[in-house]
Design a protein around this motif. Structure first.
Motif, short mmCIF file in Angstrom:
data_model
loop_
_atom_site.label_atom_id
_atom_site.label_comp_id
_atom_site.label_asym_id
_atom_site.label_seq_id
_atom_site.Cartn_x
_atom_site.Cartn_y
_atom_site.Cartn_z
N ALA A 104 0.99 -1.17 -0.04
CA ALA A 104 -0.11 -0.04 0.15
C ALA A 104 0.70 1.25 0.08
CB ALA A 104 -1.06 0.07 1.19
N MET A 105 1.83 1.18 0.83
CA MET A 105 2.66 2.41 0.90
C MET A 105 3.57 2.80 -0.59
SD MET A 105 6.23 3.35 2.58
CE MET A 105 6.73 3.74 0.93
N LEU A 106 3.96 1.53 -0.94
CA LEU A 106 4.63 1.84 -2.41
C LEU A 106 3.68 2.10 -3.66
CD1 LEU A 106 7.08 -1.11 -2.52
CD2 LEU A 106 7.85 1.12 -2.08
N ASP A 107 2.47 1.64 -3.40
CA ASP A 107 1.57 1.75 -4.64
C ASP A 107 0.83 3.31 -4.40
OD1 ASP A 107 2.28 -0.61 -5.77
OD2 ASP A 107 0.55 -1.62 -4.68
N ALA A 108 0.80 3.81 -3.10
CA ALA A 108 0.12 5.09 -3.01
C ALA A 108 0.53 6.28 -3.93
CB ALA A 108 0.36 5.41 -1.69
N PRO A 109 1.72 6.50 -4.28
CA PRO A 109 1.79 7.52 -5.15
C PRO A 109 2.00 7.21 -6.47
CG PRO A 109 4.08 6.94 -4.05
CD PRO A 109 2.75 5.93 -3.62
N GLN A 110 1.37 6.13 -6.76
CA GLN A 110 1.48 5.58 -8.22
C GLN A 110 1.20 6.72 -9.43
OE1 GLN A 110 -0.96 2.18 -9.41
NE2 GLN A 110 1.05 1.00 -8.66
N GLU A 111 0.35 7.62 -9.20
CA GLU A 111 -0.05 8.52 -10.31
C GLU A 111 1.17 9.57 -10.64
OE1 GLU A 111 -3.72 10.55 -9.91
OE2 GLU A 111 -4.97 8.68 -9.60
N ILE A 112 1.81 9.94 -9.38
CA ILE A 112 2.88 10.85 -9.41
C ILE A 112 4.08 10.18 -10.06
CG2 ILE A 112 4.60 12.08 -8.13
CD1 ILE A 112 2.50 12.49 -6.09
N MET A 113 4.24 8.66 -9.69
CA MET A 113 5.30 7.91 -10.48
C MET A 113 5.10 7.83 -11.71
SD MET A 113 7.38 7.00 -8.01
CE MET A 113 7.43 6.85 -6.13
N ARG A 114 3.91 7.46 -12.28
CA ARG A 114 3.66 7.38 -13.63
C ARG A 114 3.96 8.78 -14.52
NH1 ARG A 114 -1.44 5.27 -12.26
NH2 ARG A 114 -1.35 3.00 -12.22
N ALA A 115 3.60 9.85 -13.87
CA ALA A 115 3.78 11.02 -14.52
C ALA A 115 5.44 11.31 -14.57
CB ALA A 115 3.28 12.24 -13.52
N LEU A 116 6.17 10.66 -13.85
CA LEU A 116 7.69 10.82 -13.84
C LEU A 116 8.15 9.77 -14.69
CD1 LEU A 116 8.36 11.99 -10.11
CD2 LEU A 116 8.65 13.28 -12.29
N ASP A 117 7.41 8.75 -15.21
CA ASP A 117 7.69 7.63 -16.01
C ASP A 117 8.69 6.57 -15.07
OD1 ASP A 117 7.94 5.89 -18.30
OD2 ASP A 117 9.87 6.69 -18.78
#
Length: 406
Positions: free
Chosen positions: A88-101
């Protein structure tokens, strides 16, 4: 395409309460320069990014700082969760991560297609596909059938792991036909060497996964969980990169590595040594030997060397235990720190009941009789024995009279 395989960063790790954050920062400094110099296209981080499921705020800052530094190098990053990580902690900022590729897969998603990550080359064409499979928990592997015994449950876990890898391979083959695929995993594979800092997974590592169960579709298996870098015997290249710096004293002699692949020449990786930023030293011997070894240390590493001291004597002697405590407390050599001490007496009597014959009951004996017999087993001088017995008599009198000083 150049690929770096690493794993088991364990950000936030403490070794006997000593913070290893400096070790991680130095590793990232070195890794950043290596990726830049070698023009690496893809970085794989195969699980156990953090040491704790609920990492400290400083550990999280280190993680994000490292990702930002690495992302600026025009290097695609794919990271998966391990058994130490919170999905859950690693997946939480997924949208931000995708934006940064940045592709971070904390836990196994319901839709397995989400772990399949295409990697494009400079021309924008998909050159490689990664099956980024995180650590598989029991809930990910359960089928509708209930195992009737322990052996059935172990086999069900193995088959569950095999199913996930095979289904991911089938998706790669269907969606990206003709494109080479590699897989990431975080698990215990049969026939490898482990260390004391690795937490048992999948029922105490008993569900050791056979490398043949990965199948033969993937060109390379980038594994994490085992901290000693090593190859697994298999038809295709299957490797543990190991941890980037020692996480326990059992790893003190390991040469830490990252693995570098160049798909232009194949999928056999080159093993690249990571600089040794800190030494872990284990010293053992009797009191005089330990004192000599501690006085002979020479510092030659970037960070303070950590020491584990193991006193080994033949006979139990409370004075030697006290002397070791004094030796450790007074040790102040620059560049070194003693973080753990242990005492072993080879001929130590384990319990008071061993002082007497089997037909004697301990509860039938008086406290002073037991203590006198115990003192007789040690090599104290007559004066020391008298002082010890006098102290015992004083304590015993206080106890029996109810005067405990409270």
């Amino acid at each position: 395409m150049k690929i770096v395989h690493t794993a088991d960063w364990h950000i936030g790790k403490k070794l006997h309460k000593h913070d290893l954050s400096e070790d991680f920062d130095l590793f990232i400094n070195w890794l950043t320069k290596f990726i830049e110099d070698e023009k690496v296209d893809l970085l794989l981080i195969s699980g156990d990014i953090f040491d704790l499921a609920n990492p400290s705020s400083e550990a999280r800052r280190q993680y994000y700082r490292a990702l930002i530094r690495l992302q600026k190098l025009d290097c695609k990053i794919v990271a998966t969760g391990g058994n130490h990580d919170s999905p859950a902690m690693l997946d939480a900022p997924q949208e931000i991560m995708r934006a940064l590729d940045l592709s971070v897969i904390g836990g196994l998603p319901q839709d397995l297609d989400e772990v399949i990550i295409p990697v494009k080359n400079k021309s924008g064409e998909t050159e490689l596909v990664v099956a980024a499979i995180p650590y598989l928990r029991d809930a990910d592997l359960r089928s509708g059938e209930q195992a009737s015994n322990h052996e059935d449950r172990i086999e069900a876990i193995r088959l569950g792991i095999e199913r996930v890898f095979n289904e991911a391979a089938a998706i790669c083959k269907h969606k990206y036909p003709g494109i080479p695929a590699i897989a990431m995993g975080h698990l215990f594979t049969a026939g490898i060497e482990s260390s004391e800092s690795e937490r048992d997974i999948q029922i105490g590592n008993l569900a050791a996964f056979r490398a043949s169960q990965f199948g033969n579709y993937y060109e390379y298996l980038a594994l994490g969980h085992i901290h000693k870098p090593q190859r697994v015997s298999a038809e295709k290249p299957v490797f543990y990169s190991g941890s980037p710096f020692p996480l326990s004293f059992s790893e003190r002699a390991d040469e830490k590595r990252i693995l570098l692949l160049d798909t232009n020449t194949g999928y056999e990786p080159d093993s690249i040594a990571i600089p040794n930023f800190r030494k872990l030293i284990k010293l053992s011997g009797n009191l005089s030997e330990l004192e000599l070894k501690l006085n002979s240390l020479e510092h030659n590493s970037s960070l303070k060397s950590l020491i584990e001291v193991d006193l080994i004597e033949e006979q139990y002697d409370a004075q030697k235990v006290y002397a070791l405590d004094q030796l450790v407390d007074q040790f102040q050599t620059d560049g070194f720190e003693i973080v753990k001490q242990r005492v072993q007496f080879e001929n130590q009597i384990e319990g008071s009941s061993q002082l007497y014959n089997k037909d004697q009951q301990l509860e039938d004996l008086k406290p002073k009789d037991v203590f006198t017999e115990l003192i007789a087993t040690h090599q104290y001088s007559k004066d020391d024995q008298n002082e010890i017995m006098a102290a015992f008599d004083e304590i015993l009198e206080d106890v029996q009279s109810g005067n405990t000083g409270n």
